[in-house]
Design an enzyme around this catalytic site. Structure first.
Site, PDB file in Angstrom:
ATOM      1  N   ALA A   1       0.871  -1.178   0.000  1.00  0.00           N
ATOM      2  CA  ALA A   1       0.000   0.000   0.000  1.00  0.00           C
ATOM      3  C   ALA A   1       0.907   1.226   0.000  1.00  0.00           C
ATOM      4  O   ALA A   1       2.064   1.160   0.415  1.00  0.00           O
ATOM      5  CB  ALA A   1      -0.883  -0.017   1.236  1.00  0.00           C
TER       6      ALA A   1
ATOM      7  N   GLY B   1       0.645  -5.116   0.787  1.00  0.00           N
ATOM      8  CA  GLY B   1      -0.552  -5.204  -0.053  1.00  0.00           C
ATOM      9  C   GLY B   1      -0.265  -5.857  -1.395  1.00  0.00           C
ATOM     10  O   GLY B   1      -1.176  -6.396  -2.034  1.00  0.00           O
TER      11      GLY B   1
ATOM     12  N   GLU C   1      -0.481  -9.466  -0.717  1.00  0.00           N
ATOM     13  CA  GLU C   1      -1.918  -9.746  -0.525  1.00  0.00           C
ATOM     14  C   GLU C   1      -2.661  -9.756  -1.866  1.00  0.00           C
ATOM     15  O   GLU C   1      -3.571 -10.564  -2.080  1.00  0.00           O
ATOM     16  CB  GLU C   1      -2.528  -8.695   0.411  1.00  0.00           C
TER      17      GLU C   1
ATOM     18  N   GLU D   1       4.450  -5.238   7.159  1.00  0.00           N
ATOM     19  CA  GLU D   1       3.623  -4.219   7.838  1.00  0.00           C
ATOM     20  C   GLU D   1       4.060  -3.979   9.274  1.00  0.00           C
ATOM     21  O   GLU D   1       3.957  -2.866   9.793  1.00  0.00           O
ATOM     22  CB  GLU D   1       2.145  -4.622   7.826  1.00  0.00           C
TER      23      GLU D   1
HETATM   24  N1  COA Z   1       4.592   3.258  -0.552  1.00  0.00           N
HETATM   25  C1  COA Z   1       4.971   4.442  -1.086  1.00  0.00           C
HETATM   26  N2  COA Z   1       6.115   4.600  -1.787  1.00  0.00           N
HETATM   27  C2  COA Z   1       6.872   3.519  -1.972  1.00  0.00           C
HETATM   28  C3  COA Z   1       6.540   2.264  -1.461  1.00  0.00           C
HETATM   29  C4  COA Z   1       5.324   2.151  -0.738  1.00  0.00           C
HETATM   30  N3  COA Z   1       4.892   1.001  -0.225  1.00  0.00           N
HETATM   31  N4  COA Z   1       7.503   1.368  -1.798  1.00  0.00           N
HETATM   32  C5  COA Z   1       8.414   2.061  -2.511  1.00  0.00           C
HETATM   33  N5  COA Z   1       8.038   3.356  -2.616  1.00  0.00           N
HETATM   34  C6  COA Z   1       8.741   4.460  -3.295  1.00  0.00           C
HETATM   35  C7  COA Z   1       9.940   4.936  -2.506  1.00  0.00           C
HETATM   36  O1  COA Z   1       9.561   5.842  -1.484  1.00  0.00           O
HETATM   37  C8  COA Z   1      10.747   5.572  -3.594  1.00  0.00           C
HETATM   38  O2  COA Z   1      10.204   6.842  -3.893  1.00  0.00           O
HETATM   39  P1  COA Z   1      11.165   8.137  -4.153  1.00  0.00           P
HETATM   40  O3  COA Z   1      11.976   7.772  -5.369  1.00  0.00           O
HETATM   41  O4  COA Z   1      10.199   9.254  -4.404  1.00  0.00           O
HETATM   42  O5  COA Z   1      11.991   8.283  -2.927  1.00  0.00           O
HETATM   43  C9  COA Z   1      10.514   4.681  -4.792  1.00  0.00           C
HETATM   44  O6  COA Z   1       9.289   3.985  -4.515  1.00  0.00           O
HETATM   45  C10 COA Z   1      11.609   3.656  -5.024  1.00  0.00           C
HETATM   46  O7  COA Z   1      11.763   2.893  -3.823  1.00  0.00           O
HETATM   47  P2  COA Z   1      13.170   2.699  -3.071  1.00  0.00           P
HETATM   48  O8  COA Z   1      12.882   2.392  -1.630  1.00  0.00           O
HETATM   49  O9  COA Z   1      14.070   3.851  -3.349  1.00  0.00           O
HETATM   50  O10 COA Z   1      13.731   1.400  -3.837  1.00  0.00           O
HETATM   51  P3  COA Z   1      14.714   0.288  -3.277  1.00  0.00           P
HETATM   52  O11 COA Z   1      15.080  -0.556  -4.455  1.00  0.00           O
HETATM   53  O12 COA Z   1      15.798   0.891  -2.465  1.00  0.00           O
HETATM   54  O13 COA Z   1      13.819  -0.596  -2.265  1.00  0.00           O
HETATM   55  C11 COA Z   1      11.839  -1.774  -1.526  1.00  0.00           C
HETATM   56  C12 COA Z   1      12.707  -1.327  -2.728  1.00  0.00           C
HETATM   57  C13 COA Z   1      10.597  -2.404  -2.119  1.00  0.00           C
HETATM   58  C14 COA Z   1      12.596  -2.815  -0.692  1.00  0.00           C
HETATM   59  C15 COA Z   1      11.493  -0.548  -0.645  1.00  0.00           C
HETATM   60  O14 COA Z   1      10.958   0.453  -1.482  1.00  0.00           O
HETATM   61  C16 COA Z   1      10.485  -0.824   0.433  1.00  0.00           C
HETATM   62  O15 COA Z   1      10.838  -1.407   1.455  1.00  0.00           O
HETATM   63  N6  COA Z   1       9.230  -0.396   0.254  1.00  0.00           N
HETATM   64  C17 COA Z   1       8.184  -0.464   1.250  1.00  0.00           C
HETATM   65  C18 COA Z   1       7.705  -1.893   1.426  1.00  0.00           C
HETATM   66  C19 COA Z   1       6.649  -1.949   2.510  1.00  0.00           C
HETATM   67  O16 COA Z   1       6.892  -1.728   3.659  1.00  0.00           O
HETATM   68  N7  COA Z   1       5.440  -2.319   2.089  1.00  0.00           N
HETATM   69  C20 COA Z   1       4.332  -2.502   2.991  1.00  0.00           C
HETATM   70  C21 COA Z   1       3.518  -1.296   3.072  1.00  0.00           C
HETATM   71  S1  COA Z   1       2.168  -1.554   4.184  1.00  0.00           S
END
Ligand code: COA
Length: 259
Positions: A65, A111, A114, A134
């Site tokens: 999400a 999400g 999910e 989460e």
């Molecule tokens: N919500 C909003 N933005 C998100 C996102 C999310 N769930 N997941 C990634 N993004 C955004 C990042 O903020 C970033 O934005 P920016 O370029 O404006 O800073 C962009 O997507 C790229 O992500 P980034 O974190 O820089 O890539 P990465 O390769 O270093 O890491 C992940 C990839 C997937 C491991 C990492 O983005 C992450 O942990 N995301 C969240 C996962 C999460 O907790 N999901 C559950 C949500 S309830």
């Protein structure tokens, strides 16, 4: 027509691509709304016999999400977000009478995991990663993940993944039964399409009854076993059932009409 997803129909399969690659295809309100409308189309358009859900780019299926929408939410807002998404998208996928496959092309987190689990089954690319992180945000899965992950991989491993927020790779996901196939990324969509083309040769009403019956496995009230009996009976009322039996006895391929 949509601002956050792309849709195309190919050989009866609607390919729905979540298209926010610069944000790891995170599910914001617009994506949830667009997905809900695209699913309406899958339900109602008779040209569509199946669907594939995937993410744009090679890095992410869906990384969860959209966390930027969380800080403004209170207790009621959090519940409303979960309920709206689950009813309009996740449950609609699970109960779709046409097969819906997730083609998981990278991070499938929160999400995103999910969403993949709401699909009838999953095909993953070798770089896919699954997890329910989460708890790192002080949250729990809210789009059905506590229920669907437990059903798919069992209570012990589901508890561990949700409590540790650990990510697992595609091969481990396959061992756990979370995905059916792991293929190189360039073969991901072809593999999902190939499976669906095979399913398209089967009787559509029987496929819909399989989906409804399998979704009830483990339900006590009404019993999945009892409903299986009545759906088995329903199939006998179809022309396709008679065609299937005749074709077998006449040693030829059946031609199903969805009637
Ligand atoms: N919500 C909003 N933005 C998100 C996102 C999310 N769930 N997941 C990634 N993004 C955004 C990042 O903020 C970033 O934005 P920016 O370029 O404006 O800073 C962009 O997507 C790229 O992500 P980034 O974190 O820089 O890539 P990465 O390769 O270093 O890491 C992940 C990839 C997937 C491991 C990492 O983005 C992450 O942990 N995301 C969240 C996962 C999460 O907790 N999901 C559950 C949500 S309830």
């Amino acid at each position: 027509m949509y601002s956050t997803i792309l849709t195309t129909i190919e050989n009866g399969t609607c390919i729905i691509t979540i298209n926010r690659p610069d944000k790891m295809n995170a599910l914001n309100k617009d994506v949830v709304t667009d997905l809900g409308h695209a699913l309406e189309e899958v339900y109602t358009n008779s040209e569509i016999r199946s669907a594939i859900i995937t993410g744009a780019g090679e890095k992410a299926f869906v990384a969860g999400a959209d966390i930027t929408e969380f800080l403004s939410l209170d207790k009621e807002g959090g519940s409303a977000l979960a309920k709206k998404g689950r009813v309009n998208v996740f449950d609609k996928i699970e109960h779709c009478p046409k097969p819906v496959i997730a083609a998981v092309n990278g991070f499938s987190l929160g999400g995103g995991c999910e969403l993949a689990m709401a699909c009838h089954f999953r095909v993953a690319s070798t770089n896919a990663k699954f997890g329910q992180p989460e708890v790192n945000l002080g949250l729990i899965p809210g789009y059905g993940g506590t229920q669907r992950l437990t059903k798919l991989i069992g209570k012990g491993k589901a508890m561990e993944l949700m409590m540790t927020a650990d990510m697992i790779g595609a091969d481990e996901a396959k061992i756990l039964g979370l995905v059916n196939y792991v293929v190189p990324i360039e073969e991901l969509l072809p593999k999902a399409k190939e499976i669906l083309q095979k399913i398209h040769t089967k009787a559509p009403i029987a496929i819909a009854n399989i989906i409804a019956s399998v979704n009830e496995a483990g339900n006590c009230d009404p019993g999945g076993f009892d409903n299986e009996i009545s759906r088995f009976g329903d199939c006998f009322a179809t022309e396709d059932m008679k065609e299937g039996a005749h074709a077998f006895l006449e040693k030829r391929k059946p031609v199903f009409k969805g009637k």
